[in-house]
Design an enzyme around this catalytic site. Structure first.
Site, PDB file in Angstrom:
ATOM      1  N   LYS A 122     -24.464  10.918  19.229  1.00  0.00           N
ATOM      2  CA  LYS A 122     -23.581  11.085  18.078  1.00  0.00           C
ATOM      3  C   LYS A 122     -24.380  11.285  16.784  1.00  0.00           C
ATOM      4  CE  LYS A 122     -19.848   8.370  20.172  1.00  0.00           C
ATOM      5  NZ  LYS A 122     -18.896   7.241  19.983  1.00  0.00           N
ATOM      6  N   PHE A 168      -7.923   3.797  14.797  1.00  0.00           N
ATOM      7  CA  PHE A 168      -9.204   4.280  14.262  1.00  0.00           C
ATOM      8  C   PHE A 168      -9.416   5.774  14.501  1.00  0.00           C
ATOM      9  CE2 PHE A 168      -9.900   2.431  18.507  1.00  0.00           C
ATOM     10  CZ  PHE A 168     -10.398   3.537  19.198  1.00  0.00           C
ATOM     11  N   ARG A 216     -26.659   1.466  22.796  1.00  0.00           N
ATOM     12  CA  ARG A 216     -25.816   1.098  21.654  1.00  0.00           C
ATOM     13  C   ARG A 216     -26.343  -0.143  20.940  1.00  0.00           C
ATOM     14  NH1 ARG A 216     -20.352   2.504  25.058  1.00  0.00           N
ATOM     15  NH2 ARG A 216     -20.047   4.636  24.249  1.00  0.00           N
ATOM     16  N   ASN A 226     -21.665   4.192  17.190  1.00  0.00           N
ATOM     17  CA  ASN A 226     -22.316   3.467  18.285  1.00  0.00           C
ATOM     18  C   ASN A 226     -23.297   4.333  19.073  1.00  0.00           C
ATOM     19  OD1 ASN A 226     -20.449   5.070  19.545  1.00  0.00           O
ATOM     20  ND2 ASN A 226     -19.387   3.413  20.624  1.00  0.00           N
ATOM     21  N   HIS A 229     -22.068   8.551  23.530  1.00  0.00           N
ATOM     22  CA  HIS A 229     -20.805   8.524  24.274  1.00  0.00           C
ATOM     23  C   HIS A 229     -21.067   8.814  25.739  1.00  0.00           C
ATOM     24  CE1 HIS A 229     -16.678   9.620  25.496  1.00  0.00           C
ATOM     25  NE2 HIS A 229     -17.240  10.671  26.077  1.00  0.00           N
TER      26      HIS A 229
END
Length: 363
Positions: A122, A168, A216, A226, A229
């Site tokens: 990410k 979220f 993470r 985090n 994925h």
């Protein structure tokens, strides 16, 4: 079985029925169906590829003509871990695509637990891509596809469709589109489960408590930022990999190449197969270079010869250079810094600033 039948294959309908004796001990061998595009004849040729792990030898049979194409020959550049469906392997300068198992024994031994899944680095962990890829390699995964992309809002919404009703959701979409991501297709036994284990709990705080050595825990901040994925099921993995690596021939999300004030670094197949990709990315970052685009790709000999055309007849190792590049997966990296060509050459030796690679990937 008669002696004359050993080593022959028959085509029955659309399936290939191998007549080789069942593998035992030193005679163990694995069979695959492989395709090779013959540029001279403009034909896609199909072979039965046999691999003998005891001595690293290979053998090939022409499926259509039912005859031996390559007698059993030792070939040290091919390894058992390279043999999985969908991979491209190089056998004596021919780049073969493995499209199916050649017999039930091979399917049972090598295909029963092999899985592919999506690994996504990410935006918050892009600077730690080298460390994450190093952890992936050390955990027994093989990276079979890789590209840095920038997700549009629509692509992000498609990717996170399962979270649409979560409170979220908007924050998640805003975060995943805030910068580039690196998508990878990774392979190993029980890949989905093992990748989730390596990731750790979704909340980075909980990961630091429950799985302190996980990705993470080491690189994440909270439940959204985090670091990475992972797909949670076969269905999710298939859907998510289709978004980043479309099987229909589409381009998927846009790559991040800028083509300005840059140079091109090619990480060669031997370095990829030796698991050095993560270490090289770390070294590039620590030398204060910016990686603005990255993608894994394979090239056939015709394209490699075109790329290296300037060296033909100039350097004695030209043929070896061509053979190396088309021997397996490469990774192209767009490098940015002040006067990148000069500074990057000082860092790692001569490297041509070539837009050619990314143009091929976009076509």
């Amino acid at each position: 079985m008669k002696a004359g039948q050993q080593g022959r294959s028959l085509q029955s309908g659309s399936s290939l029925v191998s007549l080789y004796l069942a593998p035992k001990n030193q005679s163990e061998r694995f069979a695959f169906i492989a395709e090779w595009y013959d540029p001279n004849a403009s034909l896609l040729r199909r072979y039965e590829l046999l691999y003998y792990p005891a001595d690293g030898s290979v053998e090939m049979h022409d499926v259509k003509n039912r005859r031996t194409f390559l007698k059993r020959t030792k070939y040290e550049d091919l390894r058992l871990e390279d043999l999985f469906i969908g991979n491209k392997v190089n056998v004596f300068s021919r780049q073969l695509l493995l499209v199916d198992y050649g017999d039930q024994y091979t399917a049972r031994q090598l295909g029963s637990r092999k899985e592919k899944t999506l690994a996504l680095i990410k935006p918050d962990a892009i600077s730690k891509a080298g460390e994450i890829i190093e952890m992936i390699n050390k955990s027994g995964f093989t990276v079979t596809k890789l590209r840095m992309v920038m997700l549009s809002r629509k692509e992000a919404m498609d990717f996170h469709a399962d979270h649409h009703s979560r409170p979220f959701y908007n924050e998640l979409i805003q975060f995943i589109t805030s910068g580039p991501v690196i998508a990878m297709e990774i392979l190993r036994d029980d890949a989905i489960c093992e990748w989730k284990r390596l990731l750790g709990p979704a909340n980075s705080g909980q990961a630091r408590s429950d799985a302190p050595g996980s990705i993470r825990a080491l690189f994440g901040t909270d439940g959204i930022r985090n670091a990475a994925h992972g797909s949670d099921s076969f269905a999710s993995a298939a859907r998510e990999m289709e978004l980043f690596f479309p099987s229909s021939g589409g381009c998927g999300p846009a790559n991040t190449a800028k083509f300005t004030n840059c140079t091109c670094c090619i990480i060669k197949p031997h370095a990829i197969s030796e698991g050095l990709l993560g270490k090289i990315l770390i070294a590039i970052r620590d030398a204060c270079f910016e990686i603005s685009a990255i993608q894994m790709f394979n090239m056939d000999r015709v394209n490699v010869e075109e790329f290296y055309e300037v060296y033909k007849g100039v350097v004695p190792e030209y043929n070896e250079m061509v053979t190396e590049i088309c021997s397996g997966s490469c990774v192209a990296i767009e490098i940015q810094q002040t006067n990148p060509t000069k500074t990057f050459r000082e860092f790692c030796g001569p490297a041509d600033p070539v837009q050619y690679f990314f143009k091929i990937l976009d076509n």
